[in-house]
Design a protein around this motif. Structure first.
Motif, PDB file in Angstrom:
ATOM      1  N   SER A  79       0.814  -1.204   0.000  1.00  0.00           N
ATOM      2  CA  SER A  79       0.000   0.000   0.000  1.00  0.00           C
ATOM      3  C   SER A  79       0.854   1.262   0.000  1.00  0.00           C
ATOM      4  O   SER A  79       0.352   2.345  -0.244  1.00  0.00           O
ATOM      5  N   PRO A 102      -2.729  10.413  -2.551  1.00  0.00           N
ATOM      6  CA  PRO A 102      -2.694   9.109  -3.214  1.00  0.00           C
ATOM      7  C   PRO A 102      -3.994   8.811  -3.960  1.00  0.00           C
ATOM      8  O   PRO A 102      -5.088   9.166  -3.516  1.00  0.00           O
ATOM      9  N   TYR A 103      -3.840   8.147  -5.103  1.00  0.00           N
ATOM     10  CA  TYR A 103      -4.955   7.696  -5.930  1.00  0.00           C
ATOM     11  C   TYR A 103      -4.643   6.289  -6.411  1.00  0.00           C
ATOM     12  O   TYR A 103      -3.500   5.837  -6.335  1.00  0.00           O
ATOM     13  N   VAL A 104      -5.640   5.632  -6.980  1.00  0.00           N
ATOM     14  CA  VAL A 104      -5.463   4.317  -7.597  1.00  0.00           C
ATOM     15  C   VAL A 104      -6.258   4.309  -8.887  1.00  0.00           C
ATOM     16  O   VAL A 104      -7.403   4.762  -8.924  1.00  0.00           O
ATOM     17  N   SER A 108       3.752   1.513  -1.911  1.00  0.00           N
ATOM     18  CA  SER A 108       4.480   1.649  -3.163  1.00  0.00           C
ATOM     19  C   SER A 108       3.683   2.515  -4.139  1.00  0.00           C
ATOM     20  O   SER A 108       2.468   2.513  -4.134  1.00  0.00           O
ATOM     21  N   VAL A 109       4.407   3.249  -4.959  1.00  0.00           N
ATOM     22  CA  VAL A 109       3.779   4.142  -5.936  1.00  0.00           C
ATOM     23  C   VAL A 109       4.270   3.737  -7.314  1.00  0.00           C
ATOM     24  O   VAL A 109       5.459   3.599  -7.550  1.00  0.00           O
ATOM     25  N   ASP A 110       3.325   3.528  -8.237  1.00  0.00           N
ATOM     26  CA  ASP A 110       3.664   3.158  -9.604  1.00  0.00           C
ATOM     27  C   ASP A 110       3.796   4.377 -10.510  1.00  0.00           C
ATOM     28  O   ASP A 110       4.577   4.369 -11.448  1.00  0.00           O
ATOM     29  N   THR A 164       3.893   8.766 -10.467  1.00  0.00           N
ATOM     30  CA  THR A 164       3.915  10.047  -9.759  1.00  0.00           C
ATOM     31  C   THR A 164       3.646  11.139 -10.777  1.00  0.00           C
ATOM     32  O   THR A 164       4.307  11.212 -11.807  1.00  0.00           O
ATOM     33  N   GLU A 211      -0.893   2.272  -8.238  1.00  0.00           N
ATOM     34  CA  GLU A 211      -0.895   3.293  -7.182  1.00  0.00           C
ATOM     35  C   GLU A 211      -0.324   4.583  -7.759  1.00  0.00           C
ATOM     36  O   GLU A 211       0.700   4.565  -8.460  1.00  0.00           O
ATOM     37  N   ILE A 212      -0.966   5.694  -7.459  1.00  0.00           N
ATOM     38  CA  ILE A 212      -0.576   7.000  -8.003  1.00  0.00           C
ATOM     39  C   ILE A 212      -0.361   7.974  -6.852  1.00  0.00           C
ATOM     40  O   ILE A 212      -1.123   7.970  -5.881  1.00  0.00           O
ATOM     41  N   GLN A 213       0.646   8.804  -6.990  1.00  0.00           N
ATOM     42  CA  GLN A 213       0.842   9.921  -6.074  1.00  0.00           C
ATOM     43  C   GLN A 213       0.730  11.202  -6.897  1.00  0.00           C
ATOM     44  O   GLN A 213       1.494  11.398  -7.838  1.00  0.00           O
ATOM     45  N   VAL A 246      -5.836   6.045   0.404  1.00  0.00           N
ATOM     46  CA  VAL A 246      -4.901   4.958   0.678  1.00  0.00           C
ATOM     47  C   VAL A 246      -5.677   3.662   0.864  1.00  0.00           C
ATOM     48  O   VAL A 246      -6.887   3.663   1.066  1.00  0.00           O
TER      49      VAL A 246
END
Length: 120
Positions: free
Chosen positions: A17, A99-101, A19-21, A23, A111-113, A53
């Motif tokens: 949860s 954070p977004y998904v 980790s960010v794929d 940015t 996962e997006i920041q 999150v």
């Protein structure tokens, strides 16, 4: 014996949860576009965009196969030829940062920041 297994599952959940794929960075009062790729086989699946999150996510956009979905300042446009969809947030606000998904179907998610910088 159960204790180490529970700890491992907890640590895997927490680490996944965090980790960010993707940015992305946008400027306040402008628009930002986030491109979410998906693998072959998901072209006809629904696409979604959550904010928050893991465990505290709110669904803010979902496409049930339509090529475009609009909701207030947000839009989702699917492009099956490139196997990606783009979520655009217009009139970006500082509160949009976080954070977004995005995902397709039941299994594929990224996962997006989103970072927002103050406009001039």
């Amino acid at each position: 014996m159960k204790f180490p297994l529970i700890v491992c599952v907890f640590l895997l959940t927490v680490s996944s949860s965090l980790s960010v794929d993707i940015t992305e960075r946008g400027t306040e009062r402008e628009r930002v576009s986030i491109t979410c790729p998906y693998p072959e086989g998901y072209e006809n699946s629904y696409k979604y965009f959550y904010r928050g999150v893991y465990g505290e996510r709110d669904l803010i956009l979902r496409s049930d196969g339509e090529s475009s979905v609009f909701s207030g300042r947000l839009s989702l446009k699917d492009n099956p030829q490139t196997r990606s969809f783009t979520v655009t947030i217009s009139d970006l606000k500082m509160d949009d940062a976080g954070p977004y998904v995005c995902g397709a179907g039941w299994m594929h998610r990224l996962e997006i920041q989103l970072n927002v910088i103050r406009g001039a």
